[in-house]
Each structure stands twice: as C-alpha cells, then as structure tokens.
Design a protein around this motif. Structure first.
Motif, short mmCIF file in Angstrom:
data_model
loop_
_atom_site.label_atom_id
_atom_site.label_comp_id
_atom_site.label_asym_id
_atom_site.label_seq_id
_atom_site.Cartn_x
_atom_site.Cartn_y
_atom_site.Cartn_z
N THR A 142 0.83 -1.20 0.00
CA THR A 142 0.00 0.00 0.00
C THR A 142 0.86 1.25 0.00
OG1 THR A 142 -0.13 0.04 2.42
CG2 THR A 142 -1.88 -1.12 1.26
N SER A 143 0.23 2.37 -0.35
CA SER A 143 0.86 3.68 -0.29
C SER A 143 -0.13 4.65 0.34
CB SER A 143 1.23 4.17 -1.70
OG SER A 143 2.13 3.29 -2.34
N ALA A 144 0.38 5.76 0.84
CA ALA A 144 -0.48 6.75 1.48
C ALA A 144 0.06 8.15 1.25
CB ALA A 144 -0.59 6.48 2.98
N ALA A 145 -0.85 9.12 1.31
CA ALA A 145 -0.47 10.52 1.17
C ALA A 145 -1.31 11.35 2.12
CB ALA A 145 -0.66 10.99 -0.27
N ILE A 146 -0.69 12.37 2.70
CA ILE A 146 -1.38 13.30 3.58
C ILE A 146 -1.56 14.62 2.84
CG2 ILE A 146 -1.28 14.58 5.74
CD1 ILE A 146 0.37 12.32 6.91
N GLY A 147 -2.80 15.10 2.78
CA GLY A 147 -3.06 16.38 2.16
C GLY A 147 -2.75 17.52 3.10
N ASP A 148 -2.63 18.74 2.55
CA ASP A 148 -2.31 19.88 3.41
C ASP A 148 -3.46 20.25 4.33
OD1 ASP A 148 -4.04 20.98 1.59
OD2 ASP A 148 -2.67 22.53 0.87
N ASP A 149 -4.62 19.59 4.15
CA ASP A 149 -5.74 19.79 5.06
C ASP A 149 -5.81 18.71 6.14
OD1 ASP A 149 -6.38 17.67 3.45
OD2 ASP A 149 -8.42 18.35 2.96
N GLY A 150 -4.78 17.85 6.19
CA GLY A 150 -4.73 16.80 7.19
C GLY A 150 -5.45 15.53 6.80
N SER A 151 -6.00 15.47 5.58
CA SER A 151 -6.70 14.27 5.12
C SER A 151 -5.70 13.17 4.76
CB SER A 151 -7.56 14.60 3.90
OG SER A 151 -6.77 15.13 2.84
N LEU A 152 -6.13 11.92 4.89
CA LEU A 152 -5.26 10.78 4.58
C LEU A 152 -5.85 9.99 3.42
CD1 LEU A 152 -2.79 9.05 5.25
CD2 LEU A 152 -4.18 7.81 6.91
N TRP A 153 -5.03 9.75 2.40
CA TRP A 153 -5.42 9.04 1.20
C TRP A 153 -4.57 7.79 1.06
CZ3 TRP A 153 -9.05 11.38 -2.27
CH2 TRP A 153 -9.48 12.65 -1.86
N VAL A 154 -5.18 6.68 0.63
CA VAL A 154 -4.46 5.41 0.51
C VAL A 154 -4.78 4.75 -0.83
CG1 VAL A 154 -4.32 4.97 2.99
CG2 VAL A 154 -6.33 4.20 1.70
N TRP A 155 -3.85 3.90 -1.28
CA TRP A 155 -4.08 3.11 -2.47
C TRP A 155 -3.20 1.87 -2.42
CZ3 TRP A 155 -1.75 7.82 -2.20
CH2 TRP A 155 -0.45 7.96 -2.67
#
Length: 451
Positions: A142-155
């Motif tokens: 898996t991979s993840a990214a944090i947006g500048d609004d604090g949201s967490l995204w995964v794929w």
C-alpha cells in the motif's frame, strides 16, 4: 515491575526540547516546500523490483546499483521521498506524488497493475489532482499521502485491512480518502506488513489492520498471538537472513484463516490523554514515542524488537535508559535517536540506540540484541534521522554525512561492493553533496540532495 523509569527524570526539560525539535522539523519541511528550488533523488541497492527508478540503459533490466545513482525522469523540485518494501514515492513542492517500483498490488496509483517493464519508470500518481500533498508514505502493498488539510489518502491492496477504507475493502487502484479519519489532522502514518498507525497534530493515535500480537495495542476486543509466531522456533541459522524472513511470513500467512482485522481506523484507547509525538512500524511490531518521554512497544517480539523484558501483549515501556527524540524501525529491528543518558541532557549530543534482529549486523553494534544499547560508532555524531531496511540501516548527520551498516548484498550499502559492515561506515560517495534526506526500503535506499 521491571520498567526502566530513569528516563522520566528531567522530563520538563526534555519535553520542551522535544517540542523545539518538532517545531524545527516542521519549519524545515515548510522551508523545503518553499525554498528548495532544485533537487534530485539518488538510489542504490536491489533493483529487481524497479524500486531504484533507474533506466535499463544505466543498470540493465532489474539489476542493482552499488553506488548512489541519480534517478532521471523526476521533477527538479522534489521535497521528500519515501521507500517502501519494493517501491518508492516522491513529493514535489507543488504537492504532486510520483511513484516507481513494484506495482502488482496497485501501490503506484496508476489505476491498476502496470506492465513489469514500466515499474522502474517514475510516473505521477493519478487521482490526487484535487489534493495538495505534503507527505507520502510507502509500505509493502500500500501507499499513502497526507493532504495539506490533514486528510489521509491510501491506495494499493491488502487483505489485512491495511487500507482502512471499511469492511473487507482490500483494494484501491487509485487514491481513496479514509473517511473514518475525517475531521482529524493527520501528520504521520506508518505501515507494517498488515497493520498501520496514524498520528494527529494534537497527539492522538489511530490504528487499523491486522491486530494480532497486540501490535495495535488493545484496539481489538481481545489480544491474541499471531500464527506467525508459531514459526519463531525454526532454525534461522540454516537459512539466509532473507530466506528466514520470507519463510516466516509465508508460513504464517498459510496458517491464517480467521485473521483479527480492524477494517477502519480506531482510536488507541490506552493512550487516551497521552500525547503521541512519534510512531514507527516494523514488519509485525510497533513503536510509539510519547510526549512525556516514554517509549512504548507492542507486537511480535521474536527477534527482541520490543526491547523490553516484559513479554505480555500490549503497549508497554521499552527498557531504555536514554531519552528518545526520534524513532525508526526496520523489518525486525528498532532504532532510536536519543538525547544522551539520563545524567546528561544538555547540548546537542545525540546517541543512536538499537535493538532487535541482528543476523546481518543491522544494529551496528555488539552486545545482546534484545537489549537497547548505544551504537558506539556514531557517538561523535549529531544525528538528524535514521532509517532501517530489512537487514541494513542508514543514518544522516547534522553535517550532511551519511553512514551505512549491515548487509551489503545487492549494493544496498552504496559502497561499491557486496561486503557487510558490522559498524557504521561513512558513505563517502556522497561527499560534497548537500543531503536533505535518506530513507531505506527493504533492500534499497533513496537519497534526496539539493542542487
């Protein structure tokens, strides 16, 4: 009670120091986003999965790099990098994410598994056009990214619930937002083989995924031992370090039928009211650094990676007589940058303390592997960061120098050979470079340098 509480002396001073360190790191991150106009990424180590991002014209198909080699095809404004088990991610100053390496599980965010011959070609992760990413994290599948609004995204893909997207969601070919964390400002995530931890800006800790061995604390209804541990008695001396790790995982996975899975992020209950300032997940264990100076560990302890005499499941203090300010983990070993022993908390001096699996000298020191002990070869250095791979480790100092140690197979130490190094040795190939960041995957490494 055998917990070592000497580390709690002078916590008022240490807490302020730790806050200063965090503020400094946050400022450094903002500065990199806005001030570093040009940068490049180098890689070295195992190239069999394309995680080096190097074209075949430089290394040949799927071959290794024995010295740091510049990755072509990336934007010139990379601000941070992340090395997963077999793939790599990079974030630009504009908040874009680029990925390369293994893509059998969609961990590159290209909308589905990509052709094997394209794995080593860095490409922009799709599906994040509406998100300005400030940090990305790569793991195994898996991979993840944090947006500048604090949201967490995964794929990616994980049958162990590592995506955190809800009941029995095991695949996301494109980045998907974890709605269970809506309203939280996530600042860091860390992934193990099947479990994950997320830290918020106000010090809360969330966990999800495979919960056996108490690797997520008491987040599940009951604590139970993973079938992986039933393989702990195999004779590792008859296998190479790599074969032992792979066999352990594969045998355990065959035995798992009713896996204890937390499908969505949950608040870690036993840390209610405790400020969390650092997290690090190994293959099947976790480290949690608290704002009051306590370092906790949980999960499997078959290699001594928990660093404590108490063998009970759950989050318990590591037996450490130093003051941790930063933590990291390899597959089965743990590392902590510490602010001197309890009697000396002044100045900029730091120590690196390691414990856990040491079959290939990835601890960088002698002595009992299951006891946290100082790496003497770095005692004169002021450490900025440390990272652990499968059976090697890498550290960056305040002078911009990089030290490596452990297994040298596939060139993962970047020294031009396959020789193992029992103690930290300077990676002199990077002499003269302004090194901003170094990270380790399982068997490869990434170096971010300013140009």
């Amino acid at each position: 009670m055998h917990c070592n509480w000497k580390m709690l002396r002078g916590l008022a001073v240490l807490k302020e120091e730790r806050k200063e360190v965090l503020v400094m790191l946050q400022s450094f991150g903002r500065c990199m986003t806005t001030c570093v106009s040009r940068s490049s990424v180098m890689s070295f180590g195992d190239g069999s999965h394309g995680a080096l991002g190097l074209p075949t014209s430089l290394t040949g198909v799927g071959t290794d790099a024995y010295e740091p080699t510049r990755i072509p095809g990336l934007p010139s404004d990379i601000t941070s990098v992340s090395a997963g088990h077999y793939h790599s991610l990079a974030v630009t100053s504009l908040g874009e994410v680029w990925g390369w390496g293994r893509d059998l599980e969609c961990q590159l965010g290209r909308g589905g598994p990509s052709p094997r011959d394209s794995w080593n070609e860095p490409k922009r992760v799709t599906g994040l056009d509406q998100v300005r990413v400030c940090a990305a994290f790569a793991s195994g599948v898996t991979s993840a990214a944090i947006g500048d609004d604090g949201s967490l995204w995964v794929w990616g893909k994980s049958k162990r619930g590592q995506l955190g997207l809800g009941k029995e969601v095991i695949e996301a070919a494109l980045p998907s937002k974890i709605e269970a964390l809506a309203g939280e400002n996530i600042v860091k995530v860390s992934f193990g083989w099947g479990h994950a931890l997320a830290q918020t800006d106000d010090g809360k800790l969330f966990g999800w995924g495979y919960s056996a061995d108490g690797r997520l604390g008491s987040i599940a209804e009951t604590l139970e031992t993973s079938p992986l541990d039933s393989s702990a008695n195999m004779n590792n001396q008859e296998l190479s370090a790599f074969e032992a790790a792979e066999k352990l995982v594969l045998e355990g996975m065959e035995k798992e039928r009713n896996m204890p899975i937390i499908w969505e992020p949950r608040l870690v209950r036993e840390l209610n009211g405790v400020e969390v300032v650092g997290i690090a997940c190994g293959l099947d264990h976790s480290l949690i650094l608290c704002g009051n100076g306590t370092l906790l560990s949980c999960g499997s302890n078959i290699y001594g990676q928990l660093g404590r005499s108490k063998q009970e499941l759950g989050m318990l203090p590591v037996d450490i007589s130093f003051h941790p300010i930063s933590i990291a983990s390899g597959l089965g070993h743990s590392l902590a940058i510490c602010r001197g022993p309890s009697s000396d908390v002044t100045g900029d001096a730091t120590s690196l303390v390691t414990w856990g699996w040491n079959q290939s000298s990835q601890l960088g020191r002698v002595g009992p592997a299951d006891i946290p002990l100082m790496v003497e070869g770095l005692e004169e250095e002021i450490l900025v960061s440390v990272s652990g791979g499968r059976v090697h480790s890498i550290a960056l100092t305040s002078r911009g120098e990089v030290f490596v140690w452990g297994c040298g197979k596939n060139g993962r130490l970047g020294l031009g050979s396959s020789t193992d190094e029992a103690e930290p040795i300077l990676l002199d190939y990077l002499e003269g470079c302004e090194v901003l960041q170094v990270v380790s995957g399982f068997d490869h490494n990434l170096v971010l340098v300013a140009e």
